[in-house]
Design a protein around this motif. Structure first.
Motif, PDB file in Angstrom:
ATOM      1  N   ASN A   1       0.791  -1.190  -0.059  1.00  0.00           N
ATOM      2  CA  ASN A   1      -0.005   0.084   0.016  1.00  0.00           C
ATOM      3  C   ASN A   1       0.837   1.296  -0.082  1.00  0.00           C
ATOM      4  OD1 ASN A   1      -1.824   2.193   0.673  1.00  0.00           O
ATOM      5  ND2 ASN A   1      -2.601   1.268   2.575  1.00  0.00           N
ATOM      6  N   ALA A   2       0.920   2.067  -0.995  1.00  0.00           N
ATOM      7  CA  ALA A   2       1.865   2.917  -1.256  1.00  0.00           C
ATOM      8  C   ALA A   2       1.391   4.206  -0.191  1.00  0.00           C
ATOM      9  CB  ALA A   2       1.826   3.477  -2.934  1.00  0.00           C
TER      10      ALA A   2
ATOM     11  N   ALA B   1       9.865   3.960  -0.033  1.00  0.00           N
ATOM     12  CA  ALA B   1      10.569   5.003   0.847  1.00  0.00           C
ATOM     13  C   ALA B   1      11.439   5.816  -0.055  1.00  0.00           C
ATOM     14  CB  ALA B   1      11.284   4.319   2.246  1.00  0.00           C
ATOM     15  N   PRO B   2      11.714   7.164   0.396  1.00  0.00           N
ATOM     16  CA  PRO B   2      11.001   7.903   1.448  1.00  0.00           C
ATOM     17  C   PRO B   2       9.854   8.715   1.112  1.00  0.00           C
ATOM     18  CG  PRO B   2      12.891   9.094   0.437  1.00  0.00           C
ATOM     19  CD  PRO B   2      12.897   7.719  -0.187  1.00  0.00           C
ATOM     20  N   HIS B   3       9.059   8.131   0.131  1.00  0.00           N
ATOM     21  CA  HIS B   3       7.773   8.893   0.065  1.00  0.00           C
ATOM     22  C   HIS B   3       6.975   9.153   1.024  1.00  0.00           C
ATOM     23  CE1 HIS B   3       3.995   9.275  -2.196  1.00  0.00           C
ATOM     24  NE2 HIS B   3       4.318   9.546  -3.442  1.00  0.00           N
ATOM     25  N   TYR B   4       6.250  10.249   0.945  1.00  0.00           N
ATOM     26  CA  TYR B   4       5.024  10.686   2.066  1.00  0.00           C
ATOM     27  C   TYR B   4       4.054   9.468   2.302  1.00  0.00           C
ATOM     28  CZ  TYR B   4       1.821  12.096  -1.654  1.00  0.00           C
ATOM     29  OH  TYR B   4       1.102  12.148  -2.479  1.00  0.00           O
ATOM     30  N   PRO B   5       3.481   9.059   3.449  1.00  0.00           N
ATOM     31  CA  PRO B   5       3.972   9.629   4.697  1.00  0.00           C
ATOM     32  C   PRO B   5       5.086   9.108   5.311  1.00  0.00           C
ATOM     33  CG  PRO B   5       2.385   7.890   5.088  1.00  0.00           C
ATOM     34  CD  PRO B   5       2.520   8.023   3.327  1.00  0.00           C
ATOM     35  N   ILE B   6       5.835  10.341   5.753  1.00  0.00           N
ATOM     36  CA  ILE B   6       7.245   9.900   6.465  1.00  0.00           C
ATOM     37  C   ILE B   6       6.764   9.214   7.687  1.00  0.00           C
ATOM     38  CG2 ILE B   6       8.526  11.552   5.249  1.00  0.00           C
ATOM     39  CD1 ILE B   6       8.200  13.327   7.964  1.00  0.00           C
ATOM     40  N   GLN B   7       7.212   7.703   7.749  1.00  0.00           N
ATOM     41  CA  GLN B   7       6.979   6.964   8.609  1.00  0.00           C
ATOM     42  C   GLN B   7       8.139   5.886   8.781  1.00  0.00           C
ATOM     43  OE1 GLN B   7       3.400   4.873   7.532  1.00  0.00           O
ATOM     44  NE2 GLN B   7       2.068   6.548   8.271  1.00  0.00           N
ATOM     45  N   ALA B   8       8.677   5.827   9.887  1.00  0.00           N
ATOM     46  CA  ALA B   8       9.940   4.771  10.007  1.00  0.00           C
ATOM     47  C   ALA B   8       9.954   4.356  11.242  1.00  0.00           C
ATOM     48  CB  ALA B   8      11.401   5.872  10.043  1.00  0.00           C
ATOM     49  N   LEU B   9      10.907   3.237  11.445  1.00  0.00           N
ATOM     50  CA  LEU B   9      11.061   2.271  12.606  1.00  0.00           C
ATOM     51  C   LEU B   9      11.686   3.123  13.745  1.00  0.00           C
ATOM     52  CD1 LEU B   9      12.533  -1.036  10.804  1.00  0.00           C
ATOM     53  CD2 LEU B   9      10.276  -0.711  12.002  1.00  0.00           C
ATOM     54  N   PRO B  10      10.927   2.802  14.947  1.00  0.00           N
ATOM     55  CA  PRO B  10      11.574   3.830  16.061  1.00  0.00           C
ATOM     56  C   PRO B  10      13.138   3.971  16.355  1.00  0.00           C
ATOM     57  CG  PRO B  10       9.624   2.829  16.686  1.00  0.00           C
ATOM     58  CD  PRO B  10      10.121   2.273  15.287  1.00  0.00           C
TER      59      PRO B  10
ATOM     60  N   THR C   1       0.423   8.772  11.703  1.00  0.00           N
ATOM     61  CA  THR C   1       0.756   9.996  11.210  1.00  0.00           C
ATOM     62  C   THR C   1       0.755  10.051   9.654  1.00  0.00           C
ATOM     63  OG1 THR C   1       3.036   9.647  11.163  1.00  0.00           O
ATOM     64  CG2 THR C   1       2.063  10.606  13.267  1.00  0.00           C
ATOM     65  N   PHE C   2       0.423  11.252   8.874  1.00  0.00           N
ATOM     66  CA  PHE C   2       0.486  11.418   7.468  1.00  0.00           C
ATOM     67  C   PHE C   2       1.099  12.519   7.372  1.00  0.00           C
ATOM     68  CE2 PHE C   2      -0.115  11.373   3.163  1.00  0.00           C
ATOM     69  CZ  PHE C   2      -0.693   9.861   2.755  1.00  0.00           C
ATOM     70  N   LEU C   3       2.516  12.748   7.425  1.00  0.00           N
ATOM     71  CA  LEU C   3       3.320  13.964   7.068  1.00  0.00           C
ATOM     72  C   LEU C   3       4.241  13.952   5.793  1.00  0.00           C
ATOM     73  CD1 LEU C   3       4.377  14.481  10.846  1.00  0.00           C
ATOM     74  CD2 LEU C   3       2.537  15.876   9.792  1.00  0.00           C
ATOM     75  N   GLY C   4       4.520  15.071   5.518  1.00  0.00           N
ATOM     76  CA  GLY C   4       5.503  15.041   4.406  1.00  0.00           C
ATOM     77  C   GLY C   4       6.525  16.040   4.770  1.00  0.00           C
ATOM     78  N   ILE C   5       7.607  15.958   4.275  1.00  0.00           N
ATOM     79  CA  ILE C   5       8.884  16.764   4.924  1.00  0.00           C
ATOM     80  C   ILE C   5       8.730  18.154   4.377  1.00  0.00           C
ATOM     81  CG2 ILE C   5      10.813  14.908   4.862  1.00  0.00           C
ATOM     82  CD1 ILE C   5      11.535  15.980   2.287  1.00  0.00           C
ATOM     83  N   GLY C   6       7.899  18.510   3.357  1.00  0.00           N
ATOM     84  CA  GLY C   6       7.668  19.828   3.123  1.00  0.00           C
ATOM     85  C   GLY C   6       8.734  20.604   2.114  1.00  0.00           C
ATOM     86  N   PRO C   7       8.458  21.801   1.737  1.00  0.00           N
ATOM     87  CA  PRO C   7       9.562  22.168   0.575  1.00  0.00           C
ATOM     88  C   PRO C   7      10.755  22.787   1.310  1.00  0.00           C
ATOM     89  CG  PRO C   7       7.607  23.759   0.980  1.00  0.00           C
ATOM     90  CD  PRO C   7       7.353  22.461   1.800  1.00  0.00           C
ATOM     91  N   GLY C   8      10.791  22.855   2.637  1.00  0.00           N
ATOM     92  CA  GLY C   8      12.033  23.579   3.231  1.00  0.00           C
ATOM     93  C   GLY C   8      13.154  22.365   3.019  1.00  0.00           C
ATOM     94  N   TRP C   9      12.663  21.202   3.774  1.00  0.00           N
ATOM     95  CA  TRP C   9      13.387  19.851   3.807  1.00  0.00           C
ATOM     96  C   TRP C   9      13.840  19.156   2.456  1.00  0.00           C
ATOM     97  CZ3 TRP C   9      17.002  19.923   7.353  1.00  0.00           C
ATOM     98  CH2 TRP C   9      16.691  20.377   8.529  1.00  0.00           C
TER      99      TRP C   9
END
Length: 544
Positions: free
Chosen positions: A153-154, A203-212, A357-365
């Motif tokens: 699931n992308a 990865a690393p496509h949004y949503p940015i999610q990773a192992l702790p 969560t469902f976040l993107g890194i945004g244009p700054g990063w």
């Protein structure tokens, strides 16, 4: 796994008078491994200047080649079509041309002559495997893949596998697990046949999610902000010889038109979300804290992809095939400035980078990930279309730890592989002549740095457009006038020369338009059956 041919004769070395398999049928055909990441920035790998830990990619680069001017199409699904066919996506109905080309072509099913690489490799004795993202029209099984596993699931990075181990459900781990299992099965059942393995990480496509455990590696690393990280990366890139140019300025007014606006982002995510690439020092303390935590997750995602690549390489090594496996590593487009919320939405109370969560890194990063290049995914400026390309083939490439400034494109991968495998395209399909591939073989660049003869490199996506002829690049954003850059002295596209050289703009625009007309004509061949075209050009497992 070692073929009988390998016991008789060793591979001929590229760079010392190389012969492809068609010229020397006794030489063992190389296995092919193509690894694609999703939305990884030009400078996100350690060997391209990043602070992110990517020891496996760095090792591949040290034993092979790094291309510094290699390109994709700037977006997910057109890049995958170009990569696996050798054609520009507009010629095969996998991306649009601008308005004005009539009749309008519906983006969707490819013409039958636009066959995928695994289909073409069958005649050369290859078995082909796919794991991960698909994002191409049709089904892998109908396009030459003997096995397609690990589809995910992308829109989510957790929950991919039906296993008890939570770690195995993370997308990058799951995709690598399935690829490794395919390789094990190949070694057990088809040890005398070469393999083609296509691994498409999400990865690393949004949503940015990773192992702790991966996020913890980068705790507090990004508190200095994107301005500082961009400067650090550029300095390392210069020392590595990747490029030598100025840092492109941040462009706060340029973001994807489908992004949520800043007010909507702050309402749904919180007051510390930022929707534009503004100077780091203009942020509040809370914004700096939140933004730096997002980049920790992005870094963790890249870090985990590298770990999983290492596991795949260990499997190929255990099979005795690592020396004679030609490996390509690349990204489908530049880092993404997209900020949208899909699927199950976003829980602002959940830890950053967790499954809810469902976040993107945004244009700054995104600007930092694409250091020092301009703009982001979906744009045709360098930040949107430049990709790292690492090529490794110990048995076939003499050069180690060398850079290649040769401009190239995803369309070049298919002709390169076909030449080495001794495979060819058919002359006709369904009664239609098969057009010559748009790409060029990269074999000369494997041997030494130098230009590959071609008329141009060409782009178009959602109205963003570009053409590169030699060192000159003509580029424009949607509904904006052409800009002209000399990439030989200005890779970061900071000095627009359009007003100074209007005749060059006119000359290059004519070439862009002529090629667009050629692609349009090709796209009209072998139309799909009525009602089968896909209006969005995407399929069931697709996203942006």
């Amino acid at each position: 796994m070692k073929s009988l041919a390998l016991l008789v004769v060793s591979p001929l070395i590229v760079g010392g008078g190389a012969l492809c398999a068609a010229e020397n049928p006794l030489a063992p055909k190389p296995n092919i491994l193509i690894i694609v990441t999703d939305d990884m920035g030009f400078s996100d790998a350690g060997c391209y200047g990043s602070e992110i830990q990517t020891p496996n990619l760095d090792k591949l680069a040290a034993g092979g080649l790094r291309f510094t001017q290699f390109y994709n199409t700037g977006r997910c699904w057109p890049s995958r079509a170009a990569l696996l066919t050798g054609y520009y996506p507009q010629a095969m109905r996998r991306d649009n041309l601008p308005a004005g080309f009539a009749p309008k072509v519906v983006v969707g099913d490819r013409p039958r002559w636009a066959r995928l690489l695994p289909d073409l490799l069958k005649s050369a004795g290859y078995r082909s495997y796919h794991s991960g993202k698909w994002h191409i029209d049709g089904d892998p099984a109908d396009n030459g893949f003997d096995e397609s596993v690990g589809k995910v699931n992308a829109n989510h990075h957790f929950g991919s596998a039906r296993r008890g181990d939570p770690k195995s459900s993370y997308s990058s781990v799951f995709i690598a697990d399935e690829a490794i299992q395919s390789l094990k099965n190949h070694a057990a059942k088809y040890p005398e046949q070469p393999f083609f393995e296509y691994i498409a990480f999400t990865a690393p496509h949004y949503p940015i999610q990773a192992l702790p455990e991966d996020i913890a590696v980068y705790k507090d690393r990004y508190k200095s902000g994107w301005d500082s990280i961009r400067a650090e990366r550029l300095e390392r890139m210069k020392k590595l010889g990747i490029l030598d140019c100025t840092l492109s300025p941040l462009e706060p007014d340029t973001i994807p038109r489908w992004n949520l606006n800043e007010a909507a982002l702050q309402k749904r995510i919180g007051p510390d979300e930022v929707g534009h690439a503004v100077p780091w020092d203009s942020l509040t303390g809370g914004q700096k804290e939140f933004q730096s935590s997002k980049m920790e997750v992005h870094a963790a995602m890249v870090h985990r992809v590298d770990i999983e690549i290492g596991r795949v390489l260990e499997q190929i090594k255990a099979m005795g095939d690592l020396d004679n496996t030609l490996i390509f590593f690349l990204s489908d487009n530049g880092a993404s400035a997209e900020q949208i919320i899909r699927a199950g939405g976003h829980d602002p109370t959940a830890p950053v980078g967790s499954a809810k969560t469902f976040l993107g890194i945004g244009p700054g990063w995104s600007s930092a990930a694409n250091t020092p290049l301009r703009l982001h995914k979906s744009y045709n400026h360098e930040g949107g279309i430049a990709t790292p390309l690492i090529v490794s083939w110990p048995a076939g490439i003499k050069a180690h730890n060398e850079l290649r400034t040769t401009p190239g494109h995803l369309i070049d991968i298919v002709p390169t592989v076909l030449e080495l495998a001794g495979a060819k395209q058919p002359e006709s399909v369904a009664g239609l002549p098969v057009p010559p591939l748009h790409g060029k073989s990269l074999l000369p660049a494997f041997a030494k740095d130098g230009p590959i003869t071609r008329e141009s490199l060409w782009w178009n996506h959602i109205g963003n457009r570009a053409i590169r002829i030699g060192e000159w690049k003509l580029v424009a954003n949607e509904k904006s006038p052409w800009e002209l850059y000399d990439l030989g002295t200005d890779r970061s596209e900071t000095k627009n020369l359009a007003a100074k050289y209007p005749e060059k703009v006119s000359e290059m625009e004519k070439v862009w338009t002529r090629q667009a007309k050629d692609f349009h004509a090709l796209s009209l061949q072998d139309p799909p059956a009525p009602g089968t075209g896909k209006k969005a050009g995407r399929n069931a497992d697709a996203e942006e």
